[in-house]
Scaffold this motif. Structure first.
Motif, PDB file in Angstrom:
ATOM      1  N   THR A  71     -48.957 -13.933  24.013  1.00 37.43           N
ATOM      2  CA  THR A  71     -48.039 -13.863  25.145  1.00 37.43           C
ATOM      3  C   THR A  71     -46.934 -14.884  24.932  1.00 37.43           C
ATOM      4  OG1 THR A  71     -49.296 -15.512  26.386  1.00 37.43           O
ATOM      5  CG2 THR A  71     -49.882 -13.202  26.733  1.00 37.43           C
ATOM      6  N   GLY A  72     -45.818 -14.687  25.620  1.00 40.95           N
ATOM      7  CA  GLY A  72     -44.733 -15.669  25.566  1.00 40.95           C
ATOM      8  C   GLY A  72     -44.322 -16.013  24.154  1.00 40.95           C
ATOM      9  N   ARG A  73     -44.382 -17.278  23.821  1.00 40.56           N
ATOM     10  CA  ARG A  73     -43.936 -17.750  22.510  1.00 40.56           C
ATOM     11  C   ARG A  73     -45.067 -17.703  21.487  1.00 40.56           C
ATOM     12  NH1 ARG A  73     -40.298 -23.060  24.289  1.00 40.56           N
ATOM     13  NH2 ARG A  73     -38.775 -21.904  25.555  1.00 40.56           N
ATOM     14  N   GLU A  74     -45.559 -16.528  21.273  1.00 39.06           N
ATOM     15  CA  GLU A  74     -46.617 -16.276  20.291  1.00 39.06           C
ATOM     16  C   GLU A  74     -47.833 -17.171  20.512  1.00 39.06           C
ATOM     17  OE1 GLU A  74     -45.117 -16.210  16.281  1.00 39.06           O
ATOM     18  OE2 GLU A  74     -44.338 -14.183  16.576  1.00 39.06           O
ATOM     19  N   ARG A  75     -48.264 -17.252  21.748  1.00 38.48           N
ATOM     20  CA  ARG A  75     -49.464 -18.014  22.078  1.00 38.48           C
ATOM     21  C   ARG A  75     -50.619 -17.055  22.322  1.00 38.48           C
ATOM     22  NH1 ARG A  75     -47.206 -22.563  26.414  1.00 38.48           N
ATOM     23  NH2 ARG A  75     -45.835 -23.663  24.940  1.00 38.48           N
ATOM     24  N   LEU A  76     -51.746 -17.347  21.706  1.00 39.79           N
ATOM     25  CA  LEU A  76     -52.925 -16.523  21.929  1.00 39.79           C
ATOM     26  C   LEU A  76     -53.423 -16.676  23.354  1.00 39.79           C
ATOM     27  CD1 LEU A  76     -54.880 -17.309  18.647  1.00 39.79           C
ATOM     28  CD2 LEU A  76     -54.010 -15.063  19.309  1.00 39.79           C
ATOM     29  N   LEU A  77     -54.091 -15.638  23.850  1.00 37.64           N
ATOM     30  CA  LEU A  77     -54.689 -15.740  25.171  1.00 37.64           C
ATOM     31  C   LEU A  77     -55.674 -16.901  25.197  1.00 37.64           C
ATOM     32  CD1 LEU A  77     -55.426 -11.993  26.068  1.00 37.64           C
ATOM     33  CD2 LEU A  77     -53.506 -13.399  26.798  1.00 37.64           C
ATOM     34  N   PRO A  78     -55.797 -17.595  26.330  1.00 41.57           N
ATOM     35  CA  PRO A  78     -56.694 -18.752  26.426  1.00 41.57           C
ATOM     36  C   PRO A  78     -58.127 -18.426  26.006  1.00 41.57           C
ATOM     37  CG  PRO A  78     -55.307 -18.599  28.388  1.00 41.57           C
ATOM     38  CD  PRO A  78     -55.081 -17.345  27.593  1.00 41.57           C
ATOM     39  N   GLN A  79     -58.752 -19.343  25.290  1.00 39.29           N
ATOM     40  CA  GLN A  79     -60.157 -19.247  24.885  1.00 39.29           C
ATOM     41  C   GLN A  79     -60.430 -18.148  23.856  1.00 39.29           C
ATOM     42  OE1 GLN A  79     -61.329 -22.242  25.812  1.00 39.29           O
ATOM     43  NE2 GLN A  79     -63.210 -21.426  26.703  1.00 39.29           N
ATOM     44  N   MET A 113     -59.117 -12.413  11.548  1.00 48.31           N
ATOM     45  CA  MET A 113     -58.249 -11.611  12.409  1.00 48.31           C
ATOM     46  C   MET A 113     -57.104 -11.013  11.588  1.00 48.31           C
ATOM     47  SD  MET A 113     -56.259 -12.815  15.900  1.00 48.31           S
ATOM     48  CE  MET A 113     -55.242 -14.028  15.065  1.00 48.31           C
ATOM     49  N   LEU A 114     -56.840  -9.733  11.762  1.00 45.26           N
ATOM     50  CA  LEU A 114     -55.720  -9.106  11.077  1.00 45.26           C
ATOM     51  C   LEU A 114     -54.409  -9.634  11.625  1.00 45.26           C
ATOM     52  CD1 LEU A 114     -54.483  -7.017   9.147  1.00 45.26           C
ATOM     53  CD2 LEU A 114     -54.745  -5.305  10.966  1.00 45.26           C
ATOM     54  N   THR A 115     -54.281  -9.605  12.945  1.00 50.53           N
ATOM     55  CA  THR A 115     -53.081 -10.126  13.598  1.00 50.53           C
ATOM     56  C   THR A 115     -53.345 -10.242  15.093  1.00 50.53           C
ATOM     57  OG1 THR A 115     -50.671  -9.878  13.772  1.00 50.53           O
ATOM     58  CG2 THR A 115     -51.990  -7.896  14.131  1.00 50.53           C
ATOM     59  N   ALA A 116     -52.374 -10.822  15.781  1.00 51.37           N
ATOM     60  CA  ALA A 116     -52.369 -10.817  17.248  1.00 51.37           C
ATOM     61  C   ALA A 116     -51.058 -10.178  17.672  1.00 51.37           C
ATOM     62  CB  ALA A 116     -52.479 -12.235  17.802  1.00 51.37           C
ATOM     63  N   LEU A 117     -51.130  -9.288  18.640  1.00 48.92           N
ATOM     64  CA  LEU A 117     -49.969  -8.489  19.033  1.00 48.92           C
ATOM     65  C   LEU A 117     -49.503  -8.804  20.443  1.00 48.92           C
ATOM     66  CD1 LEU A 117     -51.222  -4.981  17.850  1.00 48.92           C
ATOM     67  CD2 LEU A 117     -49.587  -6.449  16.648  1.00 48.92           C
ATOM     68  N   SER A 118     -48.217  -8.636  20.654  1.00 52.28           N
ATOM     69  CA  SER A 118     -47.696  -8.612  22.018  1.00 52.28           C
ATOM     70  C   SER A 118     -47.762  -7.170  22.498  1.00 52.28           C
ATOM     71  CB  SER A 118     -46.253  -9.122  22.058  1.00 52.28           C
ATOM     72  OG  SER A 118     -45.432  -8.337  21.212  1.00 52.28           O
ATOM     73  N   VAL A 119     -47.821  -6.972  23.795  1.00 48.38           N
ATOM     74  CA  VAL A 119     -47.886  -5.637  24.387  1.00 48.38           C
ATOM     75  C   VAL A 119     -46.726  -5.478  25.348  1.00 48.38           C
ATOM     76  CG1 VAL A 119     -50.393  -5.453  24.149  1.00 48.38           C
ATOM     77  CG2 VAL A 119     -49.439  -6.479  26.211  1.00 48.38           C
ATOM     78  N   PRO A 120     -46.451  -4.252  25.820  1.00 53.64           N
ATOM     79  CA  PRO A 120     -45.395  -4.086  26.812  1.00 53.64           C
ATOM     80  C   PRO A 120     -45.558  -5.080  27.964  1.00 53.64           C
ATOM     81  CG  PRO A 120     -46.144  -1.942  26.078  1.00 53.64           C
ATOM     82  CD  PRO A 120     -47.054  -2.956  25.433  1.00 53.64           C
ATOM     83  N   ARG A 142     -45.287 -13.137   5.352  1.00 50.35           N
ATOM     84  CA  ARG A 142     -45.367 -14.567   5.634  1.00 50.35           C
ATOM     85  C   ARG A 142     -45.372 -14.889   7.123  1.00 50.35           C
ATOM     86  NH1 ARG A 142     -41.376 -17.357   1.080  1.00 50.35           N
ATOM     87  NH2 ARG A 142     -42.491 -16.552  -0.764  1.00 50.35           N
ATOM     88  N   LYS A 143     -45.283 -13.882   7.959  1.00 52.45           N
ATOM     89  CA  LYS A 143     -45.296 -14.127   9.399  1.00 52.45           C
ATOM     90  C   LYS A 143     -46.657 -14.660   9.837  1.00 52.45           C
ATOM     91  CE  LYS A 143     -42.120 -10.379  10.655  1.00 52.45           C
ATOM     92  NZ  LYS A 143     -41.992  -9.105  11.440  1.00 52.45           N
ATOM     93  N   ILE A 144     -46.657 -15.451  10.903  1.00 46.92           N
ATOM     94  CA  ILE A 144     -47.929 -15.918  11.463  1.00 46.92           C
ATOM     95  C   ILE A 144     -48.699 -14.730  12.008  1.00 46.92           C
ATOM     96  CG2 ILE A 144     -49.009 -17.351  13.242  1.00 46.92           C
ATOM     97  CD1 ILE A 144     -46.603 -19.202  13.062  1.00 46.92           C
ATOM     98  N   PHE A 145     -47.988 -13.875  12.768  1.00 50.91           N
ATOM     99  CA  PHE A 145     -48.607 -12.686  13.341  1.00 50.91           C
ATOM    100  C   PHE A 145     -47.782 -11.459  12.956  1.00 50.91           C
ATOM    101  CE2 PHE A 145     -49.749 -15.965  16.634  1.00 50.91           C
ATOM    102  CZ  PHE A 145     -51.090 -16.060  16.269  1.00 50.91           C
ATOM    103  N   LEU A 146     -48.406 -10.503  12.288  1.00 55.39           N
ATOM    104  CA  LEU A 146     -47.730  -9.256  11.961  1.00 55.39           C
ATOM    105  C   LEU A 146     -47.520  -8.439  13.228  1.00 55.39           C
ATOM    106  CD1 LEU A 146     -49.840  -8.256   8.839  1.00 55.39           C
ATOM    107  CD2 LEU A 146     -47.513  -9.151   8.822  1.00 55.39           C
ATOM    108  N   SER A 147     -46.405  -7.734  13.294  1.00 54.89           N
ATOM    109  CA  SER A 147     -46.143  -6.865  14.436  1.00 54.89           C
ATOM    110  C   SER A 147     -46.787  -5.505  14.207  1.00 54.89           C
ATOM    111  CB  SER A 147     -44.639  -6.686  14.636  1.00 54.89           C
ATOM    112  OG  SER A 147     -44.099  -5.872  13.596  1.00 54.89           O
ATOM    113  N   ILE A 148     -46.816  -4.710  15.249  1.00 55.17           N
ATOM    114  CA  ILE A 148     -47.396  -3.374  15.124  1.00 55.17           C
ATOM    115  C   ILE A 148     -46.574  -2.511  14.169  1.00 55.17           C
ATOM    116  CG2 ILE A 148     -46.175  -2.249  17.056  1.00 55.17           C
ATOM    117  CD1 ILE A 148     -49.033  -1.131  17.821  1.00 55.17           C
ATOM    118  N   ASN A 149     -45.261  -2.733  14.131  1.00 54.01           N
ATOM    119  CA  ASN A 149     -44.412  -1.994  13.200  1.00 54.01           C
ATOM    120  C   ASN A 149     -44.666  -2.435  11.772  1.00 54.01           C
ATOM    121  OD1 ASN A 149     -43.161  -0.400  15.161  1.00 54.01           O
ATOM    122  ND2 ASN A 149     -41.606  -1.956  15.577  1.00 54.01           N
TER     123      ASN A 149
END
Length: 229
Positions: free
Chosen positions: A154-162, A169-176, A217-224
């Motif tokens: 969420t926000g500035r590429e922060r994982l959900l708490p806990q 992990m393959l990646t963490a994604l943002s959602v609509p 090289r991205k920290i989190f790959l996007s869905i695209n």
């Protein structure tokens, strides 16, 4: 001669017009949860329908084992996954837990499913309130070889708490934005992946994801990043 040729053309055109349409192959996602039976119909299925967009072939089915009150039955889960003969192309698990004696055999069973071509998509999961956090390597899906694990940011590429976190992990994604912070990123990924599933074989998808992760090289790959060629 001309009449014969004309009749041939007419027959050819008619065959082209009236040839039965080939049915589109279904892409079925098998869903497992720890929520009650109502959760799937009220929350999961409508969101999948929203996320899948124009993919008319994409479906999600609930494979979660329940007791006679519609409550998740953990004791029946291992048997359910071992004996599942449905035509799903991959499984989606919306939970993850630290490995304990009672669920250790489940991870091994999932790895066996993957080796036979049934891919596993899972959430990173998170520690319950009051529980200490843990690395993904200590969780059920972190110990499942070749499981595809998706987190949420969420926000500035922060994982959900806990959230459980680690190189598994393959990646963490943002959602609509309207769904942000609800932990639905694996469902979002599942729907989008289902829409392009037929482009590769299961083994090719695994190779594709691994290569994307290594080369980017991205920290989190996007869905695209993950679903484009």
């Amino acid at each position: 001669m001309k009449n014969t040729a004309l009749r041939f053309v007419v027959v050819f055109i008619c065959l082209g017009i009236f040839q039965p349409a080939v049915a589109e192959s279904k892409v079925v996602v098998g869903y497992f949860s720890t929520e009650t039976i109502d959760h799937f119909e009220k929350n999961v299925k409508p969101l999948f329908e929203e996320f899948k967009g124009a993919c008319t072939a994409c479906e999600i089915v609930n494979l979660t084992p329940y007791d006679d009150k519609g409550v998740y039955s953990e004791k029946d889960l291992l048997e359910k996954i071992k004996n599942d003969s449905s035509d799903v192309v991959f499984y989606l698990f919306d939970w993850n837990k630290v490995v304990k004696d009672q669920n250790r055999a489940f991870s091994a069973s999932l790895s066996e499913k993957i080796s036979k071509g049934k891919l596993i998509l899972a959430t990173t999961g998170h520690a319950a309130p009051g529980e200490a956090g843990a690395p993904l390597s200590r969780t059920v899906f972190g110990q499942t070889k070749d499981a595809i694990i998706i987190g949420e940011i969420t926000g500035r590429e922060r994982l959900l708490p806990q959230s459980y976190f680690g190189p598994e992990m393959l990646t963490a994604l943002s959602v609509p934005k309207e769904h942000e912070g609800k932990g639905v990123s694996p469902l979002y990924f599942a729907a989008r992946w289902a829409a392009v599933w037929m482009k590769k074989s299961p083994s090719d998808w695994l190779t594709h994801f691994k290569e994307k992760k290594v080369k980017n090289r991205k920290i989190f790959l996007s869905i695209n990043d993950l679903l484009s060629r």
